[in-house]
Design a protein around this motif. Structure first.
Motif, mmCIF file in Angstrom:
data_model
loop_
_atom_site.group_PDB
_atom_site.id
_atom_site.type_symbol
_atom_site.label_atom_id
_atom_site.label_comp_id
_atom_site.label_asym_id
_atom_site.label_seq_id
_atom_site.Cartn_x
_atom_site.Cartn_y
_atom_site.Cartn_z
ATOM 1 N N TYR A 303 6.192 7.762 14.398
ATOM 2 C CA TYR A 303 6.745 6.506 13.876
ATOM 3 C C TYR A 303 8.129 6.771 13.301
ATOM 4 O O TYR A 303 8.331 7.750 12.587
ATOM 5 N N GLN A 305 11.904 6.477 14.978
ATOM 6 C CA GLN A 305 12.877 6.139 16.015
ATOM 7 C C GLN A 305 12.309 6.489 17.396
ATOM 8 O O GLN A 305 11.671 7.525 17.563
ATOM 9 N N ASP A 312 9.884 1.105 16.794
ATOM 10 C CA ASP A 312 9.565 1.997 15.676
ATOM 11 C C ASP A 312 8.618 3.116 16.094
ATOM 12 O O ASP A 312 8.472 4.097 15.371
ATOM 13 N N ASN A 337 13.419 2.103 8.168
ATOM 14 C CA ASN A 337 11.996 1.747 8.260
ATOM 15 C C ASN A 337 11.103 2.891 7.779
ATOM 16 O O ASN A 337 10.095 2.675 7.103
ATOM 17 N N LEU A 338 11.489 4.101 8.090
ATOM 18 C CA LEU A 338 10.711 5.266 7.677
ATOM 19 C C LEU A 338 10.783 5.455 6.161
ATOM 20 O O LEU A 338 9.760 5.675 5.495
ATOM 21 N N ARG A 340 11.516 3.191 3.913
ATOM 22 C CA ARG A 340 10.867 2.053 3.241
ATOM 23 C C ARG A 340 9.353 2.250 3.159
ATOM 24 O O ARG A 340 8.754 2.084 2.100
ATOM 25 N N ASP A 341 8.736 2.629 4.284
ATOM 26 C CA ASP A 341 7.281 2.791 4.284
ATOM 27 C C ASP A 341 6.839 3.996 3.464
ATOM 28 O O ASP A 341 5.744 3.998 2.886
#
Length: 485
Positions: A303, A305, A312, A337-338, A340-341
């Protein structure tokens, strides 16, 4: 008088000879230890080929053998020769009834009150209840509720006659010798499938580790993984296209991933990936979730790039990964995104991937889900498709249901009308199936599904998705020209 004396001398000599033979046998017997665990194959032998009907007796005979040949406190103290009454007094408590009736519950310490489950599933045996039950259900076809009832029954809550019959069966099967109205332990166990107590730890580990396989295949592998009389009888053949020149590199990556997954928290990684689709190398920063063996190769589900930077998620083929570098969660290069999670402690798990794959057919679980409608020739379907499992959403539907789905799901008017015209020319007696697949367009599709459909040609027709149908038409026309010329 001389004749009488000679006769007595001969009798005395025979008795001495028999005593010597028995003594030698007993000395040999003392070295025998029974450590087998009650796997399906052993119980099948003890049940004399009728395990479904004789399951409880087979399990009880296994307990008998532990009482006669175990190397610990489970082995009862008996003389060299013994009767049923001798064994009964040594095995049960002194208050155990000696009559013909089924014994009532009379003593909390008496073995006759223990259920079958209590004999099987405890620290001494090390048997994993769920795995054992699964193998019994698969082998015998016993209903799960019926098996549960058997496990709750008192294993030795039976009549004296039944227990006497157990002794006779053990003698018939070669586990005991009966002579001079007494039973003797043997000096060599009869041939049987062997799973020793010393192997229990390995069996438990194997049962746990087999959870990564399809549950039915795991059950087969579990109770066929042990050798039978020293011979391996079960083999699993898989196509694995990874070239030998890259095997060491793939194994190194798998080792590195295991080390990464052992860390807390699991760190992100940067991959240099040789993309077959892009025909170029590309760098991707991802969070490694799990690995899958799918269709001849091993993939890392990650998960962050993708090579095309359009998703994702991506399944990276391990032998195409040229390098892997461990990063810190503070690295400024991490994709948003990485990061943030990670900050929300909501990084994905393997369970998410399994759930997504259950929703639609295909390993590329991150692609959109689309409805596929298929038509099979009836005879081909009855022989090779009907009764098989492809995916949870793969099911046969009626001719009228196909028409309804085309009208409801195909929004483009020209495509809808074309499909309805095509359907009107097909036989209602053919076999029609629906399934949800992972498919975006001609360039973004799960190639494993495409390969499966090609393997079914010309006995299958893709009705939808429309552009997949069109791509098949082009491929088939090209193929026809090649062979026609």
């Amino acid at each position: 008088m001389a004749t009488s004396y000679t006769h007595l001398e001969e009798v005395s000599s025979k008795t001495l000879y028999l005593n010597i033979v028995i003594f030698i046998e007993i000395r040999l017997v003392s070295e025998l230890v029974f450590q087998d665990i009650p796997q399906v194959e052993l119980l099948q032998c003890l049940g004399r080929g009728y395990l479904k009907q004789n399951l409880l007796r087979a399990i009880r005979l296994w307990v008998w053998l532990r009482s006669l040949y175990a190397d610990n406190q489970d082995r009862v103290v008996l003389d060299d020769s013994f009767s049923y009454a001798n064994w009964r007094d040594a095995f049960f408590t002194p208050t155990h009834p000696k009559g013909e009736e089924i014994p009532l519950i009379h003593d909390s310490d008496c073995p006759c009150i223990k259920t079958t489950a209590q004999w099987l599933f405890n620290e001494k045996t090390g048997i994993v209840a769920s795995q054992w039950q699964k193998s019994i259900l698969a082998y015998t076809g016993i209903d799960a509720s019926a098996l549960d009832k058997l496990l709750q029954q008192r294993l030795f809550g039976v009549t004296r006659r039944s227990l006497q019959a157990d002794l006779e069966i053990l003698a018939q099967l070669g586990w005991l010798v009966y002579k001079y109205q007494k039973y003797y332990r043997v000096y060599e166990f009869p041939p049987r499938p062997i799973t020793a107590k010393d192997d229990v730890t390995a069996t438990k580990i194997g049962a746990y580790e087999l959870n990564f396989m399809h549950e039915d295949l795991a059950a087969i592998a579990e109770y066929h993984s042990q050798k039978i009389n020293g011979v391996q009888r079960f083999f699993l053949k898989l196509d694995y296209v990874i070239p030998h020149s890259t095997l060491d590199a793939v194994e190194d990556l798998e080792c590195e991933l295991r080390q990464l997954w052992a860390k807390t928290p699991v760190p992100p990684i940067e991959l240099t990936y040789g993309s077959a689709r892009l025909r170029d190398k590309v760098d991707c920063i991802v969070y490694p979730v799990c690995i899958y063996y799918v269709q001849r190769a091993v993939y890392l589900c990650a998960y962050g790039q993708s090579p095309q930077k359009q998703s994702d998620w991506y399944n990276f083929r391990l032998d195409h990964i040229q390098s892997m570098t461990c990063l810190e969660w503070t690295n400024l290069k991490l994709p948003l995104n990485l990061l943030r999670d990670y900050q929300k402690t909501s990084l994905p798990t393997p369970d998410y991937i399994a759930l997504e794959m259950s929703k639609a057919w295909g390993f590329d679980f991150y692609l959109p889900s689309q409805l596929m409608l298929l038509r099979f020739e009836r005879e081909f379907c009855d022989r090779y498709i009907k009764g098989t499992e492809r995916h949870e959403t793969f099911k046969e539907i009626s001719y009228d249901e196909v028409k309804r789905l085309i009208q409801c799901e195909i929004k483009q008017p020209q495509q809808q009308q074309a499909l309805l015209t095509i359907l009107s020319k097909r036989s209602p007696t053919d076999a029609y199936y629906q399934v949800f697949i992972r498919y975006q367009d001609h360039q973004h599709r799960d190639n494993n599904i495409v390969m499966r459909l090609r393997a079914w040609q010309p006995k299958v027709e893709v009705l939808t998705p429309w552009d997949l149908r069109q791509s098949f038409a082009v491929d088939i026309a090209t193929q026809f020209q090649m062979y026609h010329n």
